[in-house]
Design a protein around this motif. Structure first.
Motif, PDB file in Angstrom:
ATOM      1  N   TYR A 397     -15.216 -13.297  -8.516  1.00 17.76           N
ATOM      2  CA  TYR A 397     -14.120 -13.180  -7.559  1.00 17.76           C
ATOM      3  C   TYR A 397     -14.315 -14.129  -6.379  1.00 17.76           C
ATOM      4  CZ  TYR A 397     -11.382 -11.352  -3.704  1.00 17.76           C
ATOM      5  OH  TYR A 397     -10.542 -11.250  -2.630  1.00 17.76           O
ATOM      6  N   LEU A 398     -15.517 -14.156  -5.800  1.00 13.84           N
ATOM      7  CA  LEU A 398     -15.756 -14.975  -4.606  1.00 13.84           C
ATOM      8  C   LEU A 398     -15.640 -16.460  -4.913  1.00 13.84           C
ATOM      9  CD1 LEU A 398     -18.727 -13.066  -2.914  1.00 13.84           C
ATOM     10  CD2 LEU A 398     -16.335 -13.087  -2.228  1.00 13.84           C
ATOM     11  N   THR A 399     -16.209 -16.903  -6.030  1.00 12.91           N
ATOM     12  CA  THR A 399     -16.130 -18.325  -6.366  1.00 12.91           C
ATOM     13  C   THR A 399     -14.704 -18.748  -6.703  1.00 12.91           C
ATOM     14  OG1 THR A 399     -16.788 -17.743  -8.631  1.00 12.91           O
ATOM     15  CG2 THR A 399     -18.517 -18.520  -7.153  1.00 12.91           C
ATOM     16  N   SER A 400     -13.925 -17.845  -7.269  1.00  9.20           N
ATOM     17  CA  SER A 400     -12.520 -18.188  -7.549  1.00  9.20           C
ATOM     18  C   SER A 400     -11.718 -18.271  -6.256  1.00  9.20           C
ATOM     19  CB  SER A 400     -11.900 -17.160  -8.498  1.00  9.20           C
ATOM     20  OG  SER A 400     -11.821 -15.884  -7.875  1.00  9.20           O
ATOM     21  N   GLN A 401     -12.037 -17.414  -5.282  1.00  7.81           N
ATOM     22  CA  GLN A 401     -11.309 -17.433  -4.016  1.00  7.81           C
ATOM     23  C   GLN A 401     -11.681 -18.638  -3.161  1.00  7.81           C
ATOM     24  OE1 GLN A 401      -8.775 -15.104  -3.453  1.00  7.81           O
ATOM     25  NE2 GLN A 401      -9.377 -14.863  -5.589  1.00  7.81           N
ATOM     26  N   PHE A 402     -12.847 -19.225  -3.401  1.00 11.78           N
ATOM     27  CA  PHE A 402     -13.262 -20.376  -2.601  1.00 11.78           C
ATOM     28  C   PHE A 402     -12.282 -21.533  -2.760  1.00 11.78           C
ATOM     29  CE2 PHE A 402     -15.660 -24.371  -2.133  1.00 11.78           C
ATOM     30  CZ  PHE A 402     -16.137 -24.209  -0.837  1.00 11.78           C
ATOM     31  N   SER A 404      -9.038 -21.106  -3.670  1.00 18.21           N
ATOM     32  CA  SER A 404      -7.668 -20.576  -3.672  1.00 18.21           C
ATOM     33  C   SER A 404      -6.931 -20.989  -2.406  1.00 18.21           C
ATOM     34  CB  SER A 404      -7.693 -19.048  -3.775  1.00 18.21           C
ATOM     35  OG  SER A 404      -8.257 -18.640  -5.000  1.00 18.21           O
ATOM     36  N   LEU A 405      -5.639 -20.790  -2.424  1.00 12.95           N
ATOM     37  CA  LEU A 405      -4.795 -21.087  -1.267  1.00 12.95           C
ATOM     38  C   LEU A 405      -4.917 -19.988  -0.205  1.00 12.95           C
ATOM     39  CD1 LEU A 405      -1.572 -22.291  -3.115  1.00 12.95           C
ATOM     40  CD2 LEU A 405      -3.035 -23.714  -1.680  1.00 12.95           C
ATOM     41  N   ASN A 406      -4.406 -20.314   0.968  1.00 12.02           N
ATOM     42  CA  ASN A 406      -4.236 -19.341   2.068  1.00 12.02           C
ATOM     43  C   ASN A 406      -5.556 -18.736   2.550  1.00 12.02           C
ATOM     44  OD1 ASN A 406      -1.437 -19.741   1.812  1.00 12.02           O
ATOM     45  ND2 ASN A 406      -1.313 -18.146   0.238  1.00 12.02           N
ATOM     46  N   TYR A 407      -6.609 -19.534   2.555  1.00 10.29           N
ATOM     47  CA  TYR A 407      -7.870 -19.103   3.159  1.00 10.29           C
ATOM     48  C   TYR A 407      -8.236 -20.093   4.260  1.00 10.29           C
ATOM     49  CZ  TYR A 407      -8.998 -15.500  -0.276  1.00 10.29           C
ATOM     50  OH  TYR A 407      -9.003 -14.353  -1.036  1.00 10.29           O
ATOM     51  N   SER A 408      -8.799 -19.588   5.321  1.00 11.41           N
ATOM     52  CA  SER A 408      -9.246 -20.469   6.398  1.00 11.41           C
ATOM     53  C   SER A 408     -10.581 -21.110   6.013  1.00 11.41           C
ATOM     54  CB  SER A 408      -9.404 -19.680   7.701  1.00 11.41           C
ATOM     55  OG  SER A 408     -10.446 -18.723   7.568  1.00 11.41           O
ATOM     56  N   LEU A 409     -10.930 -22.168   6.720  1.00 10.15           N
ATOM     57  CA  LEU A 409     -12.225 -22.817   6.463  1.00 10.15           C
ATOM     58  C   LEU A 409     -13.374 -21.871   6.781  1.00 10.15           C
ATOM     59  CD1 LEU A 409     -11.592 -26.400   7.910  1.00 10.15           C
ATOM     60  CD2 LEU A 409     -11.221 -25.546   5.592  1.00 10.15           C
ATOM     61  N   ARG A 410     -13.185 -21.011   7.771  1.00  9.06           N
ATOM     62  CA  ARG A 410     -14.229 -20.052   8.127  1.00  9.06           C
ATOM     63  C   ARG A 410     -14.490 -19.082   6.973  1.00  9.06           C
ATOM     64  NH1 ARG A 410     -18.404 -20.226  10.772  1.00  9.06           N
ATOM     65  NH2 ARG A 410     -19.155 -19.505   8.780  1.00  9.06           N
ATOM     66  N   GLN A 411     -13.423 -18.603   6.321  1.00  7.87           N
ATOM     67  CA  GLN A 411     -13.588 -17.684   5.195  1.00  7.87           C
ATOM     68  C   GLN A 411     -14.274 -18.371   4.014  1.00  7.87           C
ATOM     69  OE1 GLN A 411      -9.369 -16.529   5.138  1.00  7.87           O
ATOM     70  NE2 GLN A 411     -10.019 -14.392   5.241  1.00  7.87           N
ATOM     71  N   ARG A 412     -13.935 -19.637   3.777  1.00  9.33           N
ATOM     72  CA  ARG A 412     -14.575 -20.361   2.672  1.00  9.33           C
ATOM     73  C   ARG A 412     -16.060 -20.547   2.946  1.00  9.33           C
ATOM     74  NH1 ARG A 412     -10.004 -22.233  -0.202  1.00  9.33           N
ATOM     75  NH2 ARG A 412      -8.194 -22.519   1.136  1.00  9.33           N
ATOM     76  N   MET A 413     -16.425 -20.837   4.193  1.00 15.41           N
ATOM     77  CA  MET A 413     -17.844 -20.986   4.520  1.00 15.41           C
ATOM     78  C   MET A 413     -18.554 -19.636   4.496  1.00 15.41           C
ATOM     79  SD  MET A 413     -18.046 -24.064   7.335  1.00 15.41           S
ATOM     80  CE  MET A 413     -16.792 -23.492   8.454  1.00 15.41           C
ATOM     81  N   VAL A 491     -27.689 -14.391 -13.743  1.00 10.94           N
ATOM     82  CA  VAL A 491     -26.409 -14.599 -13.044  1.00 10.94           C
ATOM     83  C   VAL A 491     -26.338 -15.948 -12.356  1.00 10.94           C
ATOM     84  CG1 VAL A 491     -26.066 -12.126 -12.697  1.00 10.94           C
ATOM     85  CG2 VAL A 491     -27.252 -13.456 -10.954  1.00 10.94           C
ATOM     86  N   ALA A 492     -27.352 -16.795 -12.486  1.00 10.19           N
ATOM     87  CA  ALA A 492     -27.371 -18.072 -11.761  1.00 10.19           C
ATOM     88  C   ALA A 492     -26.153 -18.924 -12.107  1.00 10.19           C
ATOM     89  CB  ALA A 492     -28.672 -18.821 -12.075  1.00 10.19           C
ATOM     90  N   GLY A 493     -25.797 -18.953 -13.378  1.00 12.06           N
ATOM     91  CA  GLY A 493     -24.646 -19.750 -13.784  1.00 12.06           C
ATOM     92  C   GLY A 493     -23.344 -19.271 -13.176  1.00 12.06           C
ATOM     93  N   HIS A 494     -23.200 -17.963 -12.996  1.00 11.00           N
ATOM     94  CA  HIS A 494     -21.971 -17.414 -12.405  1.00 11.00           C
ATOM     95  C   HIS A 494     -21.845 -17.800 -10.924  1.00 11.00           C
ATOM     96  CE1 HIS A 494     -21.035 -14.934 -15.925  1.00 11.00           C
ATOM     97  NE2 HIS A 494     -22.327 -14.648 -15.991  1.00 11.00           N
ATOM     98  N   PHE A 495     -22.961 -18.007 -10.254  1.00  2.79           N
ATOM     99  CA  PHE A 495     -22.936 -18.427  -8.856  1.00  2.79           C
ATOM    100  C   PHE A 495     -22.672 -19.938  -8.755  1.00  2.79           C
ATOM    101  CE2 PHE A 495     -24.872 -15.073  -6.046  1.00  2.79           C
ATOM    102  CZ  PHE A 495     -24.840 -14.055  -6.985  1.00  2.79           C
ATOM    103  N   ILE A 500     -18.956 -25.820  -8.575  1.00  2.97           N
ATOM    104  CA  ILE A 500     -19.058 -27.263  -8.788  1.00  2.97           C
ATOM    105  C   ILE A 500     -17.900 -27.805  -9.610  1.00  2.97           C
ATOM    106  CG2 ILE A 500     -20.327 -27.411 -10.991  1.00  2.97           C
ATOM    107  CD1 ILE A 500     -22.334 -29.212  -9.594  1.00  2.97           C
ATOM    108  N   GLN A 501     -17.019 -26.936 -10.100  1.00  4.22           N
ATOM    109  CA  GLN A 501     -15.987 -27.368 -11.055  1.00  4.22           C
ATOM    110  C   GLN A 501     -14.811 -28.071 -10.398  1.00  4.22           C
ATOM    111  OE1 GLN A 501     -14.939 -23.922 -13.316  1.00  4.22           O
ATOM    112  NE2 GLN A 501     -16.514 -24.240 -14.874  1.00  4.22           N
ATOM    113  N   HIS A 502     -14.280 -27.518  -9.318  1.00  2.00           N
ATOM    114  CA  HIS A 502     -12.978 -27.963  -8.807  1.00  2.00           C
ATOM    115  C   HIS A 502     -13.061 -28.661  -7.457  1.00  2.00           C
ATOM    116  CE1 HIS A 502     -11.486 -25.560 -12.083  1.00  2.00           C
ATOM    117  NE2 HIS A 502     -11.920 -24.433 -11.550  1.00  2.00           N
ATOM    118  N   PHE A 503     -14.206 -29.272  -7.145  1.00  2.00           N
ATOM    119  CA  PHE A 503     -14.354 -29.869  -5.820  1.00  2.00           C
ATOM    120  C   PHE A 503     -13.427 -31.069  -5.613  1.00  2.00           C
ATOM    121  CE2 PHE A 503     -17.106 -32.477  -8.407  1.00  2.00           C
ATOM    122  CZ  PHE A 503     -17.023 -33.732  -7.843  1.00  2.00           C
ATOM    123  N   ASP A 504     -12.979 -31.717  -6.701  1.00  3.36           N
ATOM    124  CA  ASP A 504     -12.159 -32.927  -6.593  1.00  3.36           C
ATOM    125  C   ASP A 504     -10.671 -32.643  -6.761  1.00  3.36           C
ATOM    126  OD1 ASP A 504     -12.463 -32.173  -9.192  1.00  3.36           O
ATOM    127  OD2 ASP A 504     -12.710 -34.199 -10.006  1.00  3.36           O
TER     128      ASP A 504
END
Length: 632
Positions: A397-402, A404-413, A491-495, A500-504
């Motif tokens: 859930y957390l990695t998918s929300q990173f 996602s739209l409508n999040y502030s930079l503070r929430q992503r960090m 669980v390392a892979g899930h973190f 690293i997938q969608h940074f671009d």
């Protein structure tokens, strides 16, 4: 130089040539260490010696002028002395002007603050040179406000330029400020934007301090620009440069000043409280004193010494906590829930797993209703507790929300911080269901002396055996380290991989490769930590390959904070992936990385990046030696 025939003109160009040649050949310190103090003393009261000194420097050839001028500026004890020694050399000689106004201020940044004060003070002490002072200030502000300079120059140079700007401002007079007020305002707005966009806290703080100083100079009557930042020695030094302290010899001493000095000298004999009252008394207007007489000071306050604060009971069940955090209007109950949530989650792992994703969502969007001390830390610890209790669904859930739209930079960090803290906790061994932390974080229980009943039976037996055992030699005592399964292994892979997938892929409100480079820097550092914690896990090789490809894509990023994170990723990869797998699976990539690290050591403007690149090269060399030492 000491004897001149009366009434005859003498040429000292030969002495000028000797001085220049000695300075350019590396003997600047020896000759000027003697010459500058002597000339400073001789020119103090003799105008003939001043003209001789000026002529001495004017006759130095241009090819040697830089070494001579630099030596005089560095060794002059003050701006007034430098003005006597150099005269208007910077106005008459183009090479000297370039050295003083360009090279020492914009191309070099190793000079001390005292040298800067002497140099800019020298420019301000003559009307012909003050035009150069304004030109220097404009060029310094252009460099300070250039986004390219902020990105590519080291922080030490930015600090040096900021000091020079503040010293220039301290020498400006009111008519000069009035003539360039609009230029100062424009430069301030451009510069503070570039500095606040930086990922380095030091550069952001520099931008705030300089912008506040410029604002206070151009808005003496109206409101000034203010920022919130933590004061340290650097900021205090910068602010002190804005206040010019004139030499004591320039300030005339008046009789009234003498009297006030004597009064100040006698004043410390009186008590401090009396001194405060004497200074504060004339400030109070008569109207306020009359109002104080009509106040309600005669009313007797209630005795509240025995009153006790009513404690609100925190919820006992996880679902009750969710109800309170989402819909309760009871502020006290909400505050008690926030404080108790972490311990409640850790005590009830089964109940937490039923609603883990819902609870993680609530905590991610939770905002502070009341002023709770340490609210951010309490929320973060609760998020970490939820994530470590149910790692896979919550991390998904957390990695998918990173991304996602409508999040502030503070929430992503915040998401990145929680992932790192949870990974650290999962990678530590647990004993009896509790994570074994370092000694600094371990709760220490002090037992009363002689209370053997509270000790563990094994400890009692060991102490009895030890007391009855005779030892002829004792070696170093070995403490048994805690051991246990690495829960981060599964669980390392899930973190790691979802981050690293969608940074671009830029979003409407989030562009990591664009203006949101601060979050990109935090992401890169997070990946480096996760890679380091994944040592001895099953997925470490796949993580290493993906991370090396990620680093190679961003290796030429303009932000130094991002480059530092990329170099940290390389360090984590070299430390976590087994050496055999590095050479078999990533040999070509490592050769290319080694070449890139060599370029970083030689060409990167940031000192931390050069240091990290050198460490990585040493790590590679050590791994190569270890593999060569292993027999085939």
């Amino acid at each position: 130089l000491s004897l001149f025939p009366g009434g005859l003109d003498c040429s000292i160009s030969f002495v000028s040539h000797v001085l220049g040649k000695v300075c350019i050949h590396g003997r600047q310190k020896e000759i000027l260490g003697i010459l500058v103090p002597q000339l400073a003393e001789l020119t103090k009261s003799d105008c003939i010696w001043q003209r001789i000194c000026w002529r001495l420097l004017e006759c130095v050839p241009d090819r040697w002028m830089e070494a001579v001028v630099l030596g005089f500026v560095q060794r002059a004890p003050g701006a007034d002395v430098l003005s006597r020694l150099l005269g208007n050399l910077v106005v008459k000689n183009k090479k000297a002007q370039f050295v003083v106004t360009q090279k020492m201020l914009l191309l070099q940044y190793g000079h001390t603050t005292v040298v800067l004060q002497n140099l800019l003070g020298y420019l301000s002490l003559d009307s012909l040179r003050r035009a150069l002072l304004l030109t220097v200030l404009q060029e310094l502000l252009e460099t300070w406000g250039s986004s390219s300079a902020v990105k590519h120059s080291p922080p030490e140079q930015q600090l040096y330029i900021s000091k020079a700007i503040l010293i220039c401002l301290s020498h400006l007079k009111e008519p000069e400020i009035e003539s360039c007020r609009q230029e100062l305002l424009t430069s301030m707005m451009e510069g503070v934007k570039c500095h606040l966009d930086s990922s380095l806290p030091q550069l952001r703080r520099l931008g705030m301090v300089v912008a506040e100083s410029i604002s206070s100079k151009i808005n003496t009557q109206g409101p000034v620009l203010t920022f919130e930042y933590e004061d340290d020695d650097e900021t205090r030094e910068l602010k002190s440069l804005l206040v010019q302290t004139p030499p004591l010899c320039v300030v005339p001493s008046l009789p009234n000043d003498d009297r006030s000095e004597k009064a100040d000298a006698a004043e410390p004999l009186a008590p401090e409280s009396n001194k405060k009252s004497q200074t504060a008394a004339p400030v109070v207007p008569e109207e306020e004193s009359d109002a104080e007489l009509d106040s309600d000071d005669d009313l007797v306050p209630y005795d509240m010494s025995e009153d006790k604060e009513l404690k609100v009971k925190a919820p006992v069940y996880i679902r009750d906590c969710i109800e309170v955090l989402t819909g309760s209007e009871d502020v006290d109950r909400w505050e008690a829930t926030v404080k108790a949530l972490e311990s409640l989650v850790r005590r009830n792992p089964a109940a937490t797993r039923e609603v883990s994703v819902e609870l993680a969502k609530i905590l991610l969007h939770l905002e502070e209703k009341t002023c709770i001390e340490g609210f951010v830390e309490l929320r973060q610890r609760a998020q970490v507790a939820v994530l470590t209790t149910d790692p896979i669904p919550v991390s998904k859930y957390l990695t998918s929300q990173f991304y996602s739209l409508n999040y502030s930079l503070r929430q992503r960090m915040d998401i990145l911080d929680v992932l790192v803290l949870a990974a650290q906790e999962l990678s530590c061994p647990r004993i009896h269901g509790k994570t074994k932390h370092s000694d600094a974080q371990k709760p220490r229980v002090q037992l009363l002396p002689g209370s053997d009943s509270s000790k563990d039976w094994r400890t009692i037996v060991d102490e009895r055996i030890k007391s009855k055992t005779r030892r002829f030699a004792t070696g170093q005592c070995h403490v048994e380290l805690p051991s246990g399964p690495n829960e981060f292994n599964s669980v390392a892979g899930h973190f790691f991989f979802p981050l690293i997938q969608h940074f671009d892929r830029p979003l409407t409100t989030f562009d990591l490769l664009g203006e949101d480079h601060l979050v990109l820097g935090r992401l890169v550092h997070t990946l480096a930590v996760l890679m380091y914690l994944a040592v001895n896990t099953v997925a470490v090789t796949a993580m290493g390959k993906a991370l090396l490809e990620f680093v190679w894509t961003l290796r030429f990023h303009t932000d130094s904070y991002v480059r530092q994170g990329l170099l940290s990723c390389v360090s984590s990869l070299l430390l976590s992936v087994p050496a055999q797998l590095l050479l078999t699976d990533m040999a070509e990539e490592l050769l290319e990385t080694q070449s890139w690290l060599g370029d970083v050591v030689e060409k990167d403007p940031n000192g931390d990046c050069r240091r990290l690149a050198l460490q990585n090269l040493l790590l590679m060399e050590n791994l190569k030696k270890k593999l060569e030492a292993v027999p085939s």
